[in-house]
Scaffold this motif. Structure first.
Motif, PDB file in Angstrom:
ATOM      1  N   ARG A 188       2.604  -0.422  -1.089  1.00 20.13           N
ATOM      2  CA  ARG A 188       1.662  -1.053  -0.172  1.00 20.13           C
ATOM      3  C   ARG A 188       2.173  -2.411   0.327  1.00 20.13           C
ATOM      4  NH1 ARG A 188      -4.053  -0.370   0.691  1.00 20.13           N
ATOM      5  NH2 ARG A 188      -3.947   1.366  -0.781  1.00 20.13           N
ATOM      6  N   ALA A 189       2.851  -3.139  -0.523  1.00 17.93           N
ATOM      7  CA  ALA A 189       3.327  -4.470  -0.151  1.00 17.93           C
ATOM      8  C   ALA A 189       4.337  -4.428   0.992  1.00 17.93           C
ATOM      9  CB  ALA A 189       3.939  -5.161  -1.362  1.00 17.93           C
ATOM     10  N   MET A 191       4.127  -2.240   3.553  1.00 20.50           N
ATOM     11  CA  MET A 191       3.532  -1.649   4.750  1.00 20.50           C
ATOM     12  C   MET A 191       3.287  -2.679   5.853  1.00 20.50           C
ATOM     13  SD  MET A 191       3.569   1.483   3.966  1.00 20.50           S
ATOM     14  CE  MET A 191       2.470   2.422   5.018  1.00 20.50           C
ATOM     15  N   ASP A 192       3.528  -3.946   5.547  1.00 22.67           N
ATOM     16  CA  ASP A 192       3.443  -4.957   6.598  1.00 22.67           C
ATOM     17  C   ASP A 192       4.724  -5.049   7.415  1.00 22.67           C
ATOM     18  OD1 ASP A 192       5.152  -6.132   4.791  1.00 22.67           O
ATOM     19  OD2 ASP A 192       4.007  -7.988   4.566  1.00 22.67           O
ATOM     20  N   ASP A 218      -1.011  -3.569   8.747  1.00 22.42           N
ATOM     21  CA  ASP A 218      -2.105  -3.844   7.824  1.00 22.42           C
ATOM     22  C   ASP A 218      -1.842  -3.144   6.493  1.00 22.42           C
ATOM     23  OD1 ASP A 218      -5.050  -5.032   8.148  1.00 22.42           O
ATOM     24  OD2 ASP A 218      -5.125  -3.332   6.787  1.00 22.42           O
ATOM     25  N   THR A 219      -2.188  -3.789   5.408  1.00 17.41           N
ATOM     26  CA  THR A 219      -1.993  -3.196   4.084  1.00 17.41           C
ATOM     27  C   THR A 219      -3.300  -2.693   3.478  1.00 17.41           C
ATOM     28  OG1 THR A 219      -2.167  -5.368   3.040  1.00 17.41           O
ATOM     29  CG2 THR A 219       0.040  -4.598   3.614  1.00 17.41           C
ATOM     30  N   MET A 224      -4.086   0.662   7.739  1.00 18.34           N
ATOM     31  CA  MET A 224      -2.685   0.899   7.387  1.00 18.34           C
ATOM     32  C   MET A 224      -2.048   1.936   8.307  1.00 18.34           C
ATOM     33  SD  MET A 224      -1.095   2.081   3.705  1.00 18.34           S
ATOM     34  CE  MET A 224      -1.788   0.661   2.857  1.00 18.34           C
TER      35      MET A 224
END
Length: 369
Positions: A188-189, A191-192, A218-219, A224
């Motif tokens: 997730r970190a 995904m920006d 967006d995370t 996302m």
């Protein structure tokens, strides 16, 4: 930039990348992906294609851009993913005019070209398997340089805007995965980093320089970008529309602000994949968006430019399984009020007269007769 180049710049073709794969990698497993290609629901209208080009199934055509010629016509330039080249078509007839490039990693060569965009006399081609954007000058396709080769991983789509004289901003989608075959997303970190920004300088004396200026995505769960391809922008409304193709969360278009923040809205889920998206601008702030739902036949979804409210859907008589689209409003001898150019079934191109679309969906605007 000459006055003619400024006209071209105002008619920038959005590209918009289509669905691709790593020679090709399988799509992530999902119930939707395991079923046959979705058939379109009954459209509000059926619009006859103005032309359909000859078929080139071996090339696996994908995304499109339009360049106006000095003679008053236009070229439609298509990326050929499997052919590792570009194909050039006459916008008024669909006649194939030439091919450009071939496989390789040198200037003027391509590996899995996908997204494509034109600004003025500069062509930008996203190369997924060379992990870069290549810039070329038109009409001779002279290579100018590469962008993003140090940072891009699995790039697909591209959108271009002018930010100052001879200075452009490129937004390039980057759909890298932790494991393609397992359909495993990155942490997730990371995904920006789904959309990367580049500032590109094109000085009048020639040449090109580029610098990366950041990335965004967006995370959170709602905004996302799981599997991202096409991207298009509307500076007048401070809006980006970005195609989310992961059917596990529902393929749709997500609305982002121009500064890269999720705007808190996604369009209703598409029946198949959300693919090409293009802005049909009538004046400073009115018009429509046209988006591709990759069904058989293709369902084209039309939205109000300002509100994003749906205003109707249409299909062609033949066109199916569409990836990229390019909307050209400047006009040509055959299409005086513009045309929508679309990829058809990975093997051909087709054109719709914008007057026919407007009549079929009862659209009224400053750009229509």
């Amino acid at each position: 930039m000459s006055s003619f180049s400024l006209i071209r710049a105002a008619c920038v073709a959005l590209l918009l990348g289509g669905c691709a794969s790593l020679s090709p990698p399988p799509a992530p497993p999902s119930a939707a992906a395991a079923t046959p290609q979705a058939r379109a629901p009954h459209p509000d209208a059926v619009v006859k294609e103005a032309w359909i080009s000859s078929a080139h199934p071996e090339d696996e055509l994908d995304s499109l851009a339009v360049w106006p010629t000095e003679q008053g016509g236009a070229w439609v330039i298509a990326t050929a993913k499997s052919g590792n080249q570009l194909l050039v078509f006459d916008a008024d007839t669909g006649q194939r005019l030439r091919t450009v490039g071939g496989p390789g990693d040198g200037p003027g060569q391509f590996r899995r070209p996908n997204g494509i965009a034109v600004w003025g006399d500069t062509l930008f081609v996203v190369e997924r398997d060379n992990h870069r954007v290549q810039a070329l000058s038109l009409p001779d396709f002279t290579p100018l340089g590469f962008i993003g080769a140090e940072t891009l991983k699995v790039p697909y789509g591209i959108w271009v805007q002018e930010t100052a004289p001879d200075t452009l901003e490129l937004l390039v989608t980057d759909s890298f995965m932790a494991d393609f075959r397992a359909g495993l997303l990155p942490p997730r970190a990371l995904m920006d980093q789904r959309v990367r920004r580049y500032t590109v300088s094109l000085p009048p004396e020639g040449g090109l320089s580029a610098v990366e200026t950041g990335s965004f995505g967006d995370t959170g769960d709602a905004g996302m970008l799981h599997m991202v391809e096409s991207i298009a922008g509307d500076p007048a409304h401070e809006r980006l529309l970005i195609a989310e193709e992961d059917r596990r969360v529902g393929s749709t278009l997500r609305e982002y602000t121009m500064d890269g923040r999720y705007a808190g809205r996604s369009l209703p889920v598409f029946d198949a994949d959300a693919e090409g998206v293009a802005l049909w601008d009538c004046d400073v702030d009115s018009g429509w968006w046209v988006a591709t739902d990759q069904t058989r036949p293709t369902l084209f979804r039309v939205y109000d430019r300002a509100s994003l409210a749906p205003v109707g859907t249409f299909s062609g008589q033949v066109v199916a399984d569409t990836d990229g689209v390019a909307l050209y409003v400047a006009g040509t001898p055959r299409f005086p009020d513009g045309a929508l150019f679309v990829q058809h079934d990975n093997r051909a191109l087709a054109a719709f007269d914008l007057r026919d679309i407007a009549a079929a969906l009862h659209l009224h605007g400053a750009c229509l007769p």
